[in-house]
Design an enzyme around this catalytic site. Structure first.
Site, short mmCIF file in Angstrom:
data_model
loop_
_atom_site.label_atom_id
_atom_site.label_comp_id
_atom_site.label_asym_id
_atom_site.label_seq_id
_atom_site.Cartn_x
_atom_site.Cartn_y
_atom_site.Cartn_z
N ASN A 147 0.22 6.80 -7.68
CA ASN A 147 -0.64 7.96 -7.43
C ASN A 147 -0.71 8.88 -8.64
OD1 ASN A 147 0.98 10.71 -6.83
ND2 ASN A 147 2.24 8.98 -6.16
N GLU B 3 4.66 -1.19 -2.17
CA GLU B 3 3.91 -0.98 -0.92
C GLU B 3 3.04 -2.19 -0.63
OE1 GLU B 3 0.20 1.66 0.75
OE2 GLU B 3 1.53 2.62 -0.71
#
Length: 631
Positions: free
Chosen positions: A542, A444
């Site tokens: 995450n 990302e």
């Protein structure tokens, strides 16, 4: 199958051959040498008994001076031990089954321990090990079992196993382990492999017992260097060969023996495990020439089961399990997975995917099994083929490369990641220096940095802020990777505000709702838990942040790919366990973990919620249209 051995008075394999009246009488005795005697470390008295006690009926205590712990490899020592006379002594049981120390391990912990009621100090759990043959019992007695373990030699076959159930029940186990040799039923099993039963069946298909802790025990055995399979185990009345093996394999069972299903009721409602070492398979049947070699190899493996069984029984306890909510898949991950699934339906296999569609090995393996081909770069994709961009987003240069190769692109970028890309383009277009808070190397981050190369700087920590150089300190904007820990990101923002007082952030939070929600839910369970387990892959940002959130709150936490990665030593003393999963982890993995932990004793399962999620995202237009409308 079990290897032939002189057992129960010299009876032939599976009960064949004549048996004396005294031998038959001995089969029904409820006798036991009592608690194990362990010599003080550094002493080796001639009269010392093995660590584990072996009741008769059910077998004999190996005579003093018999094979040592390494003696399984000695054929002469084994032969002498097999011919040794049986030793019988009385089984000593507590008078009151409800008296302290005579029931299963309760919910116990240190006074005032977080999440655990004040209880008396826990006693050691009582492990009972059942083995059919004298040699199997001897092999497991040489393993590093917990002190006080009772080993019951049941005799071969279901009839003797049925009678031995009385001995097992009267030993009042906190956990029952059935060990021995078996036959393999599948092409994947081979001689020397270990099978841990997920359930125990009779030949007619009746499931006698389920073994929910099998993945936990299998994980311990694999970490010990053994090749392990988990699956159904079936027990038959006589040796299964040829067509009988084929029929049993067709039921889904992966191993066959003659006693495990019959012994299972002896465990009652206590944890049960069946661990068998494969000695033959349909592809490698047992012959006379290799009988001894495979038997000795199997017995050596049995003698190596001790550390895993010790860890397993040490983890037995009643517990509270707290499920963090929300957990597992978020809307962006579900969308990305569905994009690949629909692309496969529309185009057929193969459909190429640049990078992992989401950061979870189970998801990737599942999609690969259906025809998705995962590549690192577009030069691995044939010209003109269909390719899916992952949920993490890509830089404009990747789009250009896809166009040059004539690829049919389906973009599965999460809309919340695309929001950050759009902000990067807008802020740099107005002349700002953009500072991206994130982790180097994450896909990302690479995609966002690539939106305007040279105009966006990566900031990984508060300490890195002092080294930043910008063109105009009055025109500085920060953005964030969507999967950061909220606390971690705020520390960097605070440092940026000190260095660049005019710095501004995005109009709405960049850290996505799913990341924030899961972190808040972990905080809630950590407030009550002794331990937090997070399901997720090592490359999932995450998921790793959830572990850090718990540790930042002072509660031990571990990231696991699946239930098999849980180390049983983590569970020792943890009476309240919090469970969560990263946004890219399948919910099924949480269910499997919860079931396995519940199998270690009586467990209450409670949800701790910070709110339900109702967000969903539209699919890309390329996979919304039916196939008939595709060009």
């Amino acid at each position: 199958m079990s290897i032939p051995a002189a057992d129960n008075g010299g009876a032939s394999e599976h009960g064949g051959g004549a048996r004396s009246a005294s031998s038959r009488d001995r089969d029904s005795q409820v006798t036991n040498p009592g608690p194990a005697t362990v010599a003080p470390r550094g002493t080796t008295p001639r009269s010392a008994t093995p660590r584990a006690s072996i009741p008769e009926q059910a077998g004999a205590v190996p005579p003093a001076g018999g094979p040592s712990r390494a003696g399984i490899a000695s054929p002469l020592a084994l032969a002498r031990w097999v011919e040794a006379p049986d030793t019988v002594s009385e089984l000593s049981l507590p008078a009151d089954p409800d008296a302290p120390g005579s029931g299963p391990a309760g919910v116990a912990g240190a006074a005032g321990a977080k999440g655990s009621p004040v209880q008396p100090a826990p006693r050691a759990q009582r492990l009972v090990v059942a083995a059919a043959l004298r040699l199997e019992a001897f092999a497991i007695s040489r393993a590093d079992l917990p002190e006080g373990t009772t080993i019951v030699r049941t005799g071969m076959g279901p009839d003797r196993a049925h009678r031995a159930n009385r001995v097992v029940r009267e030993a009042r186990p906190d956990a029952l382990a059935i060990v021995g040799l078996a036959g393999g039923l599948t092409a994947e099993t081979r001689p020397g492999d270990v099978v841990v039963a997920s359930e125990l069946r009779l030949a007619d298909g009746t499931v006698v017992a389920t073994c929910p802790t099998a993945p936990l025990l299998a994980g311990e055995l694999r970490r010990g260097g053994l090749r392990v399979h988990v699956g159904p185990m079936v027990s038959v009345e006589k040796v299964a060969t040829g067509a009988a093996r084929t029929e049993l394999a067709a039921t889904g069972a992966i191993a066959v023996d003659m006693e495990s299903a019959t012994l299972a009721p002896g465990a009652g409602d206590r944890p049960i495990a069946a661990v068998r070492v494969i000695v033959d398979t349909p592809a490698e049947p047992l012959g006379k020439l290799d009988l001894f070699r495979r038997g000795v190899t199997g017995l050596r493996t049995i003698s190596a089961l001790g550390p895993a069984l010790r860890a397993w029984v040490d983890a037995v306890a009643n517990r509270r399990l707290l499920l963090a909510e929300p957990r597992a898949f978020c809307a962006g991950v579900e969308r990305a997975i569905e994009v690949v699934e629909r692309a496969l339906e529309l185009h057929g296999a193969p459909v190429y995917v640049r990078k992992q569609i989401v950061h979870n090995t189970h998801v990737v393996a599942d999609l690969a099994g259906r025809g998705a081909v995962f590549v690192e770069e577009l030069d691995e994709v044939p010209a003109g083929a269909t390719v899916v961009f992952s949920a993490h987003g890509v830089a404009p240069a990747v789009w250009d490369q896809a166009g040059d190769r004539g690829l049919d692109v389906i973009d599965a970028t999460c809309p919340l990641v695309e929001k950050v890309h759009a902000e990067a383009r807008r802020f740099t277009a107005r002349g700002d220096t953009v500072l991206l808070i994130g982790h180097a190397g994450h896909e990302e981050v690479e995609g966002t940095l690539g939106e305007v190369p040279g105009r966006i700087q990566l900031v990984e920590s508060p300490e890195a802020v002092k080294d930043l150089q910008v063109d105009d300190p009055e025109r500085v904007t920060y953005l964030m990777q969507t999967t950061l820990a909220v606390d971690e990101a705020e520390e960097v923002v605070d440092a940026l505000r000190v260095r660049f007082p005019a710095v501004v952030g995005p109009g709405s939070a960049d850290i996505c709702y799913a990341t924030s929600n899961r972190q808040n839910a972990v905080r809630r369970v950590a407030a009550e838990a002794d331990l937090v387990l997070v399901v997720g892959s090592e490359n999932s940002s995450n998921s790793k942040r959830l572990v850090e959130v718990s540790e930042r709150d002072g509660v031990a936490a571990h990231l696991v790919e699946s239930v098999g990665d849980v180390q049983l030593e983590w569970l020792r003393g943890a009476r309240t366990i919090g469970i969560s999963a990263g946004a890219s982890a399948p919910p099924l993995l949480v269910e499997e973990l919860t079931a396995a932990l519940s199998g270690l004793g009586s467990a209450s399962v409670t949800v701790r919620s910070v709110g339900a999620e109702s967000i969903s995202f539209h699919l890309p237009k390329e996979v919304r249209r039916p196939l008939s409308e595709r060009k």
